[in-house]
Design a protein around this motif. Sequence first.
Motif, PDB file in Angstrom:
ATOM      1  N   LEU A 125       0.836  -1.201   0.000  1.00  0.00           N
ATOM      2  CA  LEU A 125       0.000   0.000   0.000  1.00  0.00           C
ATOM      3  C   LEU A 125       0.873   1.254   0.000  1.00  0.00           C
ATOM      4  O   LEU A 125       0.652   2.172  -0.794  1.00  0.00           O
ATOM      5  N   GLY A 147       2.338   1.994  -3.240  1.00  0.00           N
ATOM      6  CA  GLY A 147       1.378   2.237  -4.317  1.00  0.00           C
ATOM      7  C   GLY A 147       1.246   1.061  -5.260  1.00  0.00           C
ATOM      8  O   GLY A 147       0.765   1.205  -6.376  1.00  0.00           O
ATOM      9  N   TYR A 162      -0.804  -1.450  -5.771  1.00  0.00           N
ATOM     10  CA  TYR A 162      -2.143  -1.923  -5.434  1.00  0.00           C
ATOM     11  C   TYR A 162      -2.437  -3.298  -6.008  1.00  0.00           C
ATOM     12  O   TYR A 162      -3.216  -4.052  -5.432  1.00  0.00           O
ATOM     13  N   ASP A 163      -1.782  -3.648  -7.106  1.00  0.00           N
ATOM     14  CA  ASP A 163      -1.989  -4.964  -7.695  1.00  0.00           C
ATOM     15  C   ASP A 163      -1.415  -6.069  -6.792  1.00  0.00           C
ATOM     16  O   ASP A 163      -1.823  -7.225  -6.891  1.00  0.00           O
ATOM     17  N   LEU A 177      -1.740  -6.074  -3.469  1.00  0.00           N
ATOM     18  CA  LEU A 177      -2.491  -6.155  -2.212  1.00  0.00           C
ATOM     19  C   LEU A 177      -3.194  -7.495  -1.998  1.00  0.00           C
ATOM     20  O   LEU A 177      -3.061  -8.072  -0.921  1.00  0.00           O
TER      21      LEU A 177
END
Length: 97
Positions: A76, A79, A81-82, A84
Amino acid sequence: MPHMYILRCADGSYYVGSTRDLERRMFEHGTGAGAAYTRKRLPVVLVFAEEYEFVHEAYEREKQVQGWSRRKREALIAGEYDRLPGASRSRYRRQSG
């Protein structure tokens, strides 16, 4: 505006919080007047923040991220996000038989 935020502490750990006033809260953490957790781990650095319209949204996000693994928090922060979904804590599954 309310925020959910993540601090990196001097010992490398992360602190997740929420506040109505991020600037004031950062001052408190930085001077040792913040949470007991960060007071013992100074200095702290703000590494991530999300802004919300309502306080309850920031608080709910805080509680969500507090339950995440270190790996997921770092995705997170970066950045990524893929990453997560794959960074979730693995669950031990008992084999029957």
